[in-house]
Design a protein around this motif. Structure first.
Motif: not given
Length: 336
Positions: A60-61, A63-64, A68, A83, A86, A89-90, A216
């Protein structure tokens, strides 16, 4: 969490020392295993489970950071826009995490139940428990996933009216489907762990996470897709992991579950429920506001699904016994 776990351990040690000194107990020939052997057994169980649990937050990290960066480097978005997208998405991720929370109590019941059956050398019983657990999981996960997908737009509008509706709704639609696979993955993890295959989920989740990052990388760089590629990576990841784990369960357990009995009826019921929710929301939205229409369609969906569960006889009393208060539910609904 770590600190509270340590405090709990100290409390249990003190309580054991005060209450279980051995006085007044009947003599026995039973000899406990050596401390080193017990520690080795615990480590063999705890380390794989910890590693498999760590892969998802690490992914997940990554992915973040990856998404971005791709939005800025490949599509030329500003940091603020990347940001912001994203964040949409969050917000969908927050809602999609809800169904998996219902699996926690069920997975906590699976491991001791299957382990107890295997200790008694009741391999057939262990297989039946695993099948019941998957069926109950499907009973809960499939309608939740279908409901989130069908009502993705109205739910986002109700909870996050100021966010980008088009982006967040699309993300939740895809993530709603993914949530069903996440729930099944959690159940499969518990079944494999109970059968002494705690290391397998680590490899499966690692493969799924690598696939997610690859999807991704391909999709997010496409201008017409962008941030919408991120939930697709999540869906592909957990669908792949679930399929691999179901195949593994089929191969490594002595009496594997019958997957047609597990998934067909819940899938039919969830599909009909989804159609009922979609139609009822459309009818209600013509006369009521969005919030009341969402609430009304959810109630209608629950009623339709409950009726189908009873008519199709999807679960038995043994299935419900794995759930907290399951016996009372079965008695109330007169399920045999």
């Amino acid at each position: 969490v770590t600190a509270s776990g340590f405090v709990s351990l100290v409390y249990l040690m003190i309580r054991h020392h005060r209450r279980n000194s051995g006085r007044g107990l009947a003599p026995t020939d039973d000899k406990p295993e050596r401390a080193g052997q017990i520690l080795k057994t615990l480590a063999a169980i705890a380390i794989p489970i910890t590693l498999s649990s760590s892969v998802v937050p690490i992914t997940t990290y990554l992915d973040t950071v990856q998404v971005q960066n791709l939005l800025q480097s490949a599509l030329g978005y500003t940091e603020q826009l990347a940001v912001s997208l994203y964040g949409c998405y969050q917000k969908a991720i927050t809602i999609y995490n809800l169904p998996s929370a219902f699996m926690v109590s069920l997975t906590a019941c699976i491991v001791p139940a299957v382990s107890a059956a295997l200790t008694r050398k009741d391999k057939l019983g262990a297989g039946k428990i695993a099948e019941s657990a998957l069926r109950v999981g499907a009973l809960l996960a499939l309608p939740a996933g279908v409901g989130l997908a069908v009502l993705s737009g109205p739910i986002i509008q109700m909870l996050y009216p100021e966010t980008n509706q088009e982006v967040a709704s699309h993300c939740l639609l895809v993530l709603g489907i993914a949530s069903a696979f996440v729930c099944m993955m959690l159940l499969c993890n518990a079944i494999l762990q109970a059968n002494g295959r705690a290391a397998l989920p680590i490899w499966f989740i690692a493969i799924g996470s690598a696939t997610k990052l690859a999807v991704n990388f391909v999709l997010v760089q496409i201008p017409s897709v962008g941030i919408k590629g991120a939930p697709m990576g999540t869906l592909v990841c957990f669908a792949l992991v679930s399929v691999m784990e179901l195949v593994a369960i089929k191969k490594v357990t002595p009496h594997p579950p019958k997957y047609l009995r597990v998934f067909v009826k819940p899938a039919i019921a969830a599909g009909v429920m989804g159609a009922a929710v979609w139609a009822s929301y459309g009818l209600l939205a013509a006369h009521l506001g969005n919030t009341l229409s969402v609430a009304g369609s959810i109630v209608i969906g629950c009623v339709v699904y409950g009726i189908l569960v009873l008519v199709l006889r999807i679960v038995s009393r043994d299935d419900l016994s794995l759930m907290p208060k399951g016996d009372k539910i079965a008695k109330l609904l007169r399920i045999r």
